[in-house]
Design a protein around this motif. Structure first.
Motif, PDB file in Angstrom:
ATOM      1  N   HIS A 156     -32.856  27.152  40.370  1.00 45.40           N
ATOM      2  CA  HIS A 156     -34.084  26.399  40.107  1.00 45.40           C
ATOM      3  C   HIS A 156     -33.972  24.950  40.581  1.00 45.40           C
ATOM      4  N   HIS A 158     -45.736  26.294  36.834  1.00 48.36           N
ATOM      5  CA  HIS A 158     -45.426  27.580  37.416  1.00 48.36           C
ATOM      6  C   HIS A 158     -46.216  28.671  36.691  1.00 48.36           C
ATOM      7  N   TYR A 203     -34.578  26.787  45.179  1.00 48.53           N
ATOM      8  CA  TYR A 203     -35.939  26.249  45.101  1.00 48.53           C
ATOM      9  C   TYR A 203     -35.904  24.753  44.804  1.00 48.53           C
ATOM     10  N   SER A 204     -36.692  23.975  45.553  1.00 48.59           N
ATOM     11  CA  SER A 204     -36.837  22.542  45.320  1.00 48.59           C
ATOM     12  C   SER A 204     -35.467  21.853  45.359  1.00 48.59           C
ATOM     13  N   LEU A 255     -39.721  34.962  39.476  1.00 47.02           N
ATOM     14  CA  LEU A 255     -39.318  35.412  40.809  1.00 47.02           C
ATOM     15  C   LEU A 255     -38.983  36.895  40.800  1.00 47.02           C
ATOM     16  N   GLY A 315     -38.505  21.126  52.994  1.00 42.97           N
ATOM     17  CA  GLY A 315     -39.499  22.025  52.404  1.00 42.97           C
ATOM     18  C   GLY A 315     -40.922  21.645  52.709  1.00 42.97           C
ATOM     19  N   LEU A 372     -36.672  27.496  49.365  1.00 46.03           N
ATOM     20  CA  LEU A 372     -38.103  27.481  49.060  1.00 46.03           C
ATOM     21  C   LEU A 372     -38.506  26.069  48.649  1.00 46.03           C
ATOM     22  N   GLN A 393     -38.503  30.894  35.070  1.00 50.04           N
ATOM     23  CA  GLN A 393     -38.717  30.862  36.518  1.00 50.04           C
ATOM     24  C   GLN A 393     -37.951  31.983  37.217  1.00 50.04           C
ATOM     25  N   HIS A 429     -46.380  22.782  45.369  1.00 49.74           N
ATOM     26  CA  HIS A 429     -44.941  22.870  45.148  1.00 49.74           C
ATOM     27  C   HIS A 429     -44.556  23.940  44.140  1.00 49.74           C
ATOM     28  N   TYR A 440     -44.359  28.750  45.370  1.00 49.63           N
ATOM     29  CA  TYR A 440     -43.528  29.472  46.335  1.00 49.63           C
ATOM     30  C   TYR A 440     -43.141  30.868  45.858  1.00 49.63           C
ATOM     31  N   PHE A 441     -42.761  30.997  44.592  1.00 43.92           N
ATOM     32  CA  PHE A 441     -42.292  32.299  44.122  1.00 43.92           C
ATOM     33  C   PHE A 441     -43.218  32.913  43.072  1.00 43.92           C
ATOM     34  N   PHE A 489     -31.022  33.174  41.985  1.00 45.31           N
ATOM     35  CA  PHE A 489     -32.034  32.125  42.107  1.00 45.31           C
ATOM     36  C   PHE A 489     -31.536  30.829  41.473  1.00 45.31           C
TER      37      PHE A 489
END
Length: 262
Positions: A64, A17, A137-138, A80, A217, A166, A76, A243, A246-247, A62
């Motif tokens: 993770h 990331h 996410y994921s 975001l 996704g 996401l 992370q 992958h 996304y953010f 959010f």
């Protein structure tokens, strides 16, 4: 051929990331090391950082994904926050859960976090009441959708204003009307928007091989005609290259996520 395929899979899992380090003040929720204490006096969901956003009109929460330790979860969340700030002035908090284990175990832990997250959302609605935009996410999409299912089953009222997935690591048919989460999505008084990328090779290859199904996704809902009311797919293949993007600020799909929140 097999050796080349294995090397390809490993290269896809070795992505990173954006390189942002969260400040100590980053607001977080956590259930790490606390789920086993559910029957004690210990609160299952604990707060960390500074929860001081009295002037805000809403909160973004959010969740993770897989193989994420405590510091990475904070970083992370902050990433975001940095990216979303360009489009929307809303505080971002993170939900940190023990996803850093074997894949099968992590899926079980994701399901085990459904009730704690649902309980927290219900308590937030009672104590605070400001709208919450929930982003999964994921494998965090599994936590989020399982929590929605828990909310629907318990009849708990919340302040959820939207749900965004996401790169969701859940089956593409699980969000259909007859799927695992279909009834909960249809009953939710908030839109559920799924952002997917055909260039997400972790989902398109690794997830598909490990779980023997397609991920929401990667391809969106399996049968668009079977999507429940309130659900929408957004194809972000043109701007999300893998992958891990996304953010990411300036490289991901947060501009389109922000548009969907209005």
């Amino acid at each position: 051929m097999l050796a080349g395929g294995a090397a390809y899979v490993l290269s896809e899992l070795d992505g990173e990331h954006a390189d942002y380090t969260a400040p100590e003040s980053q607001p977080m929720l956590t259930t790490r090391g606390r789920l086993s204490d559910a029957e004690s006096d210990t609160q299952t969901v604990a707060t960390e950082g500074e929860w001081s956003f009295a002037d805000a009109d809403e909160l973004v929460l959010f969740v993770h994904g897989f193989d994420t330790g405590p510091q990475a979860a904070r970083d992370q969340t902050y990433t975001l926050d940095v990216g979303l700030a360009e489009y929307r002035s809303s505080p971002v908090a993170g939900y940190s859960w023990e996803s850093d284990g074997e894949w099968a175990d992590a899926k079980d832990v994701a399901d085990a976090n459904a009730e704690p997250l649902a309980d927290w959302l219900g308590q937030w609605a009672t104590d605070d009441g400001r709208p919450v935009h929930l982003i999964g996410y994921s494998l965090g999409a599994r936590v989020v959708c399982a929590a929605i299912d828990e909310l629907q089953a318990s009849g708990t009222a919340t302040s959820l204003a939207s749900v965004s997935l996401l790169g969701g690591a859940i089956p593409s048919d699980s969000v259909e009307r007859d799927g695992t989460y279909g009834d909960a999505i249809a009953a939710l008084d908030a839109p559920v928007t799924n952002f997917y990328s055909g260039r997400d090779r972790v989902l398109g290859w690794v997830y598909r091989l490990s779980d023997r199904t397609t991920a929401v996704g990667s391809v969106g809902v399996d049968d668009p005609a079977a999507a429940p009311d309130g659900y929408a797919d957004v194809d972000v293949t043109d701007i999300v290259a893998d992958h891990y993007s996304y953010f990411e600020p300036e490289e991901g799909c947060l501009s389109r996520v922000a548009d969907s929140l209005d």
